[in-house]
Scaffold this motif. Structure first.
Motif, PDB file in Angstrom:
ATOM      1  N   UNK A 131       0.835  -1.200   0.000  1.00 31.47           N
ATOM      2  CA  UNK A 131       0.000   0.000   0.000  1.00 31.47           C
ATOM      3  C   UNK A 131       0.871   1.253   0.000  1.00 31.47           C
ATOM      4  N   UNK A 132       1.251   1.740   1.163  1.00 32.63           N
ATOM      5  CA  UNK A 132       2.084   2.938   1.213  1.00 32.63           C
ATOM      6  C   UNK A 132       3.496   2.555   1.647  1.00 32.63           C
ATOM      7  N   UNK A 133       4.205   3.485   2.268  1.00 34.13           N
ATOM      8  CA  UNK A 133       5.584   3.242   2.668  1.00 34.13           C
ATOM      9  C   UNK A 133       6.250   4.559   2.954  1.00 34.13           C
ATOM     10  N   UNK A 134       7.554   4.646   2.677  1.00 37.94           N
ATOM     11  CA  UNK A 134       8.271   5.891   2.912  1.00 37.94           C
ATOM     12  C   UNK A 134       9.701   5.805   2.437  1.00 37.94           C
ATOM     13  N   UNK A 135      10.269   6.967   2.136  1.00 37.59           N
ATOM     14  CA  UNK A 135      11.662   7.058   1.712  1.00 37.59           C
ATOM     15  C   UNK A 135      12.568   7.193   2.927  1.00 37.59           C
ATOM     16  N   UNK A 136      13.784   6.672   2.830  1.00 34.91           N
ATOM     17  CA  UNK A 136      14.772   6.824   3.898  1.00 34.91           C
ATOM     18  C   UNK A 136      15.826   7.850   3.488  1.00 34.91           C
ATOM     19  N   UNK A 137      16.546   8.435   4.463  1.00 36.23           N
ATOM     20  CA  UNK A 137      17.616   9.379   4.126  1.00 36.23           C
ATOM     21  C   UNK A 137      18.764   8.741   3.362  1.00 36.23           C
ATOM     22  N   UNK A 138      18.882   7.404   3.451  1.00 38.46           N
ATOM     23  CA  UNK A 138      19.957   6.719   2.719  1.00 38.46           C
ATOM     24  C   UNK A 138      19.458   6.195   1.365  1.00 38.46           C
ATOM     25  N   UNK A 175       0.796   0.578   6.833  1.00 41.74           N
ATOM     26  CA  UNK A 175       0.423   1.576   5.836  1.00 41.74           C
ATOM     27  C   UNK A 175       1.665   2.356   5.423  1.00 41.74           C
ATOM     28  N   UNK A 176       1.946   3.445   6.117  1.00 48.44           N
ATOM     29  CA  UNK A 176       3.015   4.339   5.689  1.00 48.44           C
ATOM     30  C   UNK A 176       4.150   4.381   6.708  1.00 48.44           C
ATOM     31  N   UNK A 177       5.272   4.958   6.272  1.00 44.34           N
ATOM     32  CA  UNK A 177       6.445   5.120   7.123  1.00 44.34           C
ATOM     33  C   UNK A 177       7.070   6.484   6.847  1.00 44.34           C
ATOM     34  N   UNK A 178       7.654   7.071   7.885  1.00 44.92           N
ATOM     35  CA  UNK A 178       8.338   8.359   7.728  1.00 44.92           C
ATOM     36  C   UNK A 178       9.544   8.383   8.646  1.00 44.92           C
ATOM     37  N   UNK A 179      10.685   8.790   8.106  1.00 52.05           N
ATOM     38  CA  UNK A 179      11.942   8.797   8.863  1.00 52.05           C
ATOM     39  C   UNK A 179      12.181  10.143   9.526  1.00 52.05           C
ATOM     40  N   UNK A 180      12.617  10.093  10.766  1.00 56.52           N
ATOM     41  CA  UNK A 180      13.028  11.267  11.533  1.00 56.52           C
ATOM     42  C   UNK A 180      14.540  11.176  11.719  1.00 56.52           C
ATOM     43  N   UNK A 181      15.325  11.911  10.897  1.00 49.21           N
ATOM     44  CA  UNK A 181      16.783  11.772  10.958  1.00 49.21           C
ATOM     45  C   UNK A 181      17.404  12.410  12.190  1.00 49.21           C
ATOM     46  N   UNK A 182      16.669  13.268  12.881  1.00 48.25           N
ATOM     47  CA  UNK A 182      17.194  13.912  14.083  1.00 48.25           C
ATOM     48  C   UNK A 182      17.190  12.927  15.247  1.00 48.25           C
ATOM     49  N   UNK A 183      16.083  12.276  15.450  1.00 50.57           N
ATOM     50  CA  UNK A 183      15.943  11.314  16.543  1.00 50.57           C
ATOM     51  C   UNK A 183      16.296   9.896  16.106  1.00 50.57           C
ATOM     52  N   UNK A 184      16.554   9.738  14.819  1.00 51.90           N
ATOM     53  CA  UNK A 184      16.979   8.465  14.248  1.00 51.90           C
ATOM     54  C   UNK A 184      15.959   7.360  14.514  1.00 51.90           C
ATOM     55  N   UNK A 185      14.705   7.677  14.145  1.00 53.63           N
ATOM     56  CA  UNK A 185      13.610   6.718  14.272  1.00 53.63           C
ATOM     57  C   UNK A 185      12.782   6.738  12.994  1.00 53.63           C
ATOM     58  N   UNK A 186      11.973   5.680  12.818  1.00 54.49           N
ATOM     59  CA  UNK A 186      11.023   5.590  11.718  1.00 54.49           C
ATOM     60  C   UNK A 186       9.626   5.464  12.315  1.00 54.49           C
ATOM     61  N   UNK A 255      -3.254   5.995   7.945  1.00 55.56           N
ATOM     62  CA  UNK A 255      -2.949   6.041   6.509  1.00 55.56           C
ATOM     63  C   UNK A 255      -1.591   6.691   6.265  1.00 55.56           C
ATOM     64  N   UNK A 256      -1.584   7.865   5.623  1.00 51.87           N
ATOM     65  CA  UNK A 256      -0.335   8.502   5.233  1.00 51.87           C
ATOM     66  C   UNK A 256       0.479   8.985   6.413  1.00 51.87           C
TER      67      UNK A 256
END
Length: 386
Positions: A131-138, A175-186, A255-256
């Motif tokens: 369905x959804x997902x998310x991009x990573x900083x790498x 559903x979706x994923x979002x990366x937080x590069x400051x706290x280093x979590x998804x 969802x998103x």
């Protein structure tokens, strides 16, 4: 996700906080976004692709399910869903999931600096209802299975490296994923009527093979302080992840999910809400709720995928509704940005901006046919706010 009906519950909590997070701080609002004139003005008549756009914007069709992407040998997948863009030298790549049972996965289209298509290919095959997902900083794409005990797959947008299953990120109806590069979590959403909101902390940032999965806990009603608690058995067996922690905060059809400037925005379609999790303050609040619109009809319903632009505007796609992508501005205005005509049996999926912010990609999952084989993927170009 495939369209379904949810039973709406009563609005919980008397006072609704203003927009949370630094992206929205200073906004002169004391409640979730209200209808108004958007930054791009009124929608014009439908163009040749059936899309109504503001003045100065144009659309084109990038791909159609079951047909070869123009100039390539790749047949575009059925039921295009979540997507993201990745910089590729002077060009970029748009990846798109396929929300098909058992034979799902994800594909990609490559563009040069002028926006011309230079290639298309498969990056994930034979997975279940991606369905959804998310991009990573790498620069990988997390493709999520929207099935009970579904997996997250980490994929290569260039299609060179083999996709890898990431069970440590939990097995649930993703559903979706979002990366937080400051706290280093998804952050992760769950598409259940009593679903949860999760965060995954990798043992090593950039390596998703191991880590700690937690669920959001606490928070009174629609706003307030929250905490996190570890999920004892991320594999969801024998007890579903959402039922393992007492006091886990419930969300109606996650969802998103989109992170920017210290805030993770996520949507719940069961109650047509856009939430804001302020990661620094560890508080949650409402950015939008259609039941709290104070005048006229709600412009945004069937709340689904969400992305953002460099200006701080959120772009929220509808599953159903009027088949709109609506914009929510930092000063608390919600308005239609575009509308797809003649496709009421479909939903809008995968909104994502090109790296330069000048092009918006998205799909109509079932197009004019109302079938997963009728998907259409579009590009809109125009004077987006910087």
């Amino acid at each position: 996700m495939e369209r379904r009906s949810f039973l709406r519950g009563a609005v919980v909590g008397g006072g609704v906080a203003a927009f949370g997070g630094s992206l929205w701080r200073g906004a002169a609002v004391a409640a979730p976004a209200q209808p108004g004139t958007g930054p791009y003005g009124a929608l014009g008549a439908a163009d040749a692709n059936g899309i109504r756009l503001p003045a100065g914007f144009t659309s084109r069709v990038i791909a159609r399910s079951g047909q070869k992407v123009a100039g390539t040998s790749y047949t575009w997948h059925n039921a295009p869903d979540g997507g993201a863009c990745f910089a590729d030298g002077t060009g970029w790549i748009y990846v798109s999931n396929s929300e098909v049972s058992l034979t799902g996965g994800a594909g990609a289209v490559r563009f040069d600096s002028s926006g011309s298509v230079t290639g298309a290919y498969r990056i994930l095959s034979n997975t279940n209802s991606n369905c959804a997902g998310g991009a990573t900083p790498w620069k990988t794409w997390l493709s999520c299975e929207e099935v009970s005990r579904g997996h997250v797959y980490e994929t290569d947008p260039w299609g060179v490296k083999a996709a890898v299953q990431r069970p440590a990120m939990g097995r649930f109806k993703h559903e979706a994923a979002a990366c937080d590069p400051v706290r280093k979590v998804v952050y992760l959403t769950e598409d259940e009527t009593d679903g949860c909101f999760y965060r995954f902390t990798p043992t090593t940032w950039g390596d998703l093979s191991s880590g700690r999965l937690e669920v959001m806990v606490g928070g009174s009603g629609t706003s307030g302080a929250v905490t996190w608690a570890a999920v004892p058995a991320p594999d969801g067996s024998p007890t579903a992840t959402r039922n393992q922690v007492s006091g886990a905060k419930r969300f109606n059809g996650g969802e998103g999910c989109y992170y920017a400037d210290g805030v993770c925005y996520f949507t719940t379609k069961g109650d047509n809400r856009v939430w804001a999790y302020d990661a620094a303050a560890s508080t949650v609040s409402l950015t939008y709720d259609d039941s709290l619109v104070t005048s006229g009809s709600a412009p945004l319903t069937g709340v689904d995928n969400v992305t953002g632009s460099a200006s701080g505007d959120l772009f929220v796609a509808e599953d159903g509704g009027s088949m709109d992508i609506c914009v929510i501005t930092p000063d608390g205005v919600v308005a239609p940005f575009l509308r797809i005509e003649g496709q009421s049996g479909s939903e809008i999926t995968g909104p994502a901006f090109s790296p330069d912010g000048r092009r918006l990609y998205f799909s109509s999952q079932r197009g004019t046919s109302g079938s997963s084989s009728g998907g259409i993927t579009y590009e809109v170009t125009g004077p987006f706010r910087a």
